[in-house]
Design an enzyme around this catalytic site. Structure first.
Site, PDB file in Angstrom:
ATOM      1  N   TRP A   1     -35.707 -20.564 -50.574  1.00 13.89           N
ATOM      2  CA  TRP A   1     -35.369 -19.846 -49.361  1.00 13.89           C
ATOM      3  C   TRP A   1     -33.972 -19.281 -49.526  1.00 13.89           C
ATOM      4  O   TRP A   1     -33.167 -19.807 -50.326  1.00 13.89           O
ATOM      5  CB  TRP A   1     -35.441 -20.786 -48.160  1.00 13.89           C
ATOM      6  CG  TRP A   1     -35.416 -20.060 -46.845  1.00 13.89           C
ATOM      7  CD1 TRP A   1     -35.902 -18.821 -46.580  1.00 13.89           C
ATOM      8  CD2 TRP A   1     -34.866 -20.537 -45.613  1.00 13.89           C
ATOM      9  NE1 TRP A   1     -35.693 -18.479 -45.269  1.00 13.89           N
ATOM     10  CE2 TRP A   1     -35.073 -19.518 -44.650  1.00 13.89           C
ATOM     11  CE3 TRP A   1     -34.258 -21.714 -45.224  1.00 13.89           C
ATOM     12  CZ2 TRP A   1     -34.666 -19.650 -43.326  1.00 13.89           C
ATOM     13  CZ3 TRP A   1     -33.857 -21.863 -43.908  1.00 13.89           C
ATOM     14  CH2 TRP A   1     -34.049 -20.829 -42.968  1.00 13.89           C
ATOM     15  N   HIS A   2     -33.655 -18.223 -48.818  1.00 16.68           N
ATOM     16  CA  HIS A   2     -32.363 -17.556 -48.952  1.00 16.68           C
ATOM     17  C   HIS A   2     -31.757 -17.386 -47.562  1.00 16.68           C
ATOM     18  O   HIS A   2     -32.425 -16.877 -46.666  1.00 16.68           O
ATOM     19  CB  HIS A   2     -32.549 -16.199 -49.636  1.00 16.68           C
ATOM     20  CG  HIS A   2     -33.275 -16.299 -50.938  1.00 16.68           C
ATOM     21  ND1 HIS A   2     -34.655 -16.221 -51.022  1.00 16.68           N
ATOM     22  CD2 HIS A   2     -32.831 -16.540 -52.194  1.00 16.68           C
ATOM     23  CE1 HIS A   2     -35.027 -16.373 -52.282  1.00 16.68           C
ATOM     24  NE2 HIS A   2     -33.939 -16.569 -53.014  1.00 16.68           N
TER      25      HIS A   2
END
Ligand code: RIB
Ligand code: CA
Length: 311
Positions: free
Chosen positions: A237-238
């Site tokens: 995830w970012h």
């Protein structure tokens, strides 16, 4: 006067903004003196409500100032497809009891720059409309800002909202142009740095199991965005705003930086909103950005984990 660094955050909450705000609330060396709210991820009515709700969940009494409801010149599409129609995962949360302050965000920004002249850490996590408006009202604003960190741009044109442009800059390119022209030094955490500093969904889910209201609330509001990200971007995830906030709170966690002139493209059919870096310094412009290339991943993730478990 306490010796904590006064921190003003311009933000369009938004799920990743919320994580960045929790990191800021949790940091003992900074005092969040205000949140100025932008339209961006979703409309201003929602971003203001989300900021107020997050403060309530976190138990912090930080003033919230509503800003501009639309970009300076051209309308722009939001990012509800990522964050949910309300910007916080459409959980239907009970609205906060507190209301936003009456003062406009741009005026609050100018006032706080005087109250904390030379010390204020300004962090921009959304479109730059409010800051551009403040600059038009008071062009001397940059003189009083101690440090300015911006989440925005894509320094080699690997955009996330168009092929060449990142969302915050592309939402209001005219505002970004005004801001990038006015500040002699911007610490820039762009989308490409965000992508280079992802963290595993499985690890994040473990952090969300902390026994804290913040973790439980964040688990709920981020579920839709995490599922969207997992479907489209794989097992990491970012969080763009969280990385920018780590850089803001702990600059010595930056392992690689480069200073270069950066300009905002306003005209191109394919490139409007792009952040164009003069890598070979051929244009003669001054270096106005210190671009984050590499950050200490362990320190980054440690801050996120602690921010969720706090409270
Ligand atoms: O491109 C990512 C940025 O746009 C983040 O700040 C996100 O919250 C949106 O505002
Ligand atoms: Ca944001």
């Amino acid at each position: 006067m306490n010796d904590r660094i006064p921190l003003l955050i311009d933000t369009d909450p938004g799920v990743d903004d919320a994580l960045a705000l929790l990191m800021a609330f949790d940091d003992p060396w900074h005092e969040v003196v205000g949140l100025t709210i932008a339209a961006g991820n979703v409309g201003l009515r929602h971003t203001v409500a989300n900021a107020l709700k997050l403060c309530e969940v976190a138990g912090v009494d930080v003033p919230v100032y509503a800003g501009c409801a639309s970009p300076l010149l051209h309308p722009a599409r939001d990012a509800a497809y990522v964050h949910g129609r309300d910007g916080f995962g459409d959980t239907g949360y009970e609205p906060a009891t507190r209301e936003a302050a009456a003062e406009h965000a741009a005026l609050a920004l100018i006032r706080l720059s005087h109250e904390h002249a030379g010390r204020l850490l300004l962090v921009a996590l959304g479109p730059l409309t409010n800051i551009a408006l403040a600059l038009k009202l008071d062009p001397t604003l940059p003189e009083r800002i101690g440090r300015f960190v911006v989440m925005g741009g894509a320094v080699t044109a690997h955009g996330n909202i168009t092929p060449a442009a990142e969302f915050n800059v592309a939402f209001d390119p005219e505002a970004a142009h005004i801001v990038f022209e006015a500040f002699a030094r911007i610490d820039l955490a762009d989308w490409e740095a965000t992508v280079a500093h992802g963290f595993a969904h499985t690890g994040f889910e473990a952090w969300l199991r902390a026994d804290s209201p913040r973790a439980r609330f964040y688990d709920a509001i981020s579920k839709q965005t995490r599922e969207w990200s997992s479907d489209r971007r794989g097992d990491h995830w970012h969080s763009a705003d969280a990385l920018a906030m780590a850089f803001a709170l702990e600059p010595d966690g930056a392992l690689e930086l480069i200073e270069r002139p950066v300009a905002v493209e306003l005209e191109g059919r394919h490139t409007r909103g792009a952040t164009v870096v003069d890598w070979r310094r051929e244009g003669g412009a001054a270096d106005n950005c210190r671009i984050l290339l590499r950050y200490d991943q362990a320190r980054f993730e440690g801050r996120i984990r602690r921010a969720l478990a706090a409270g």
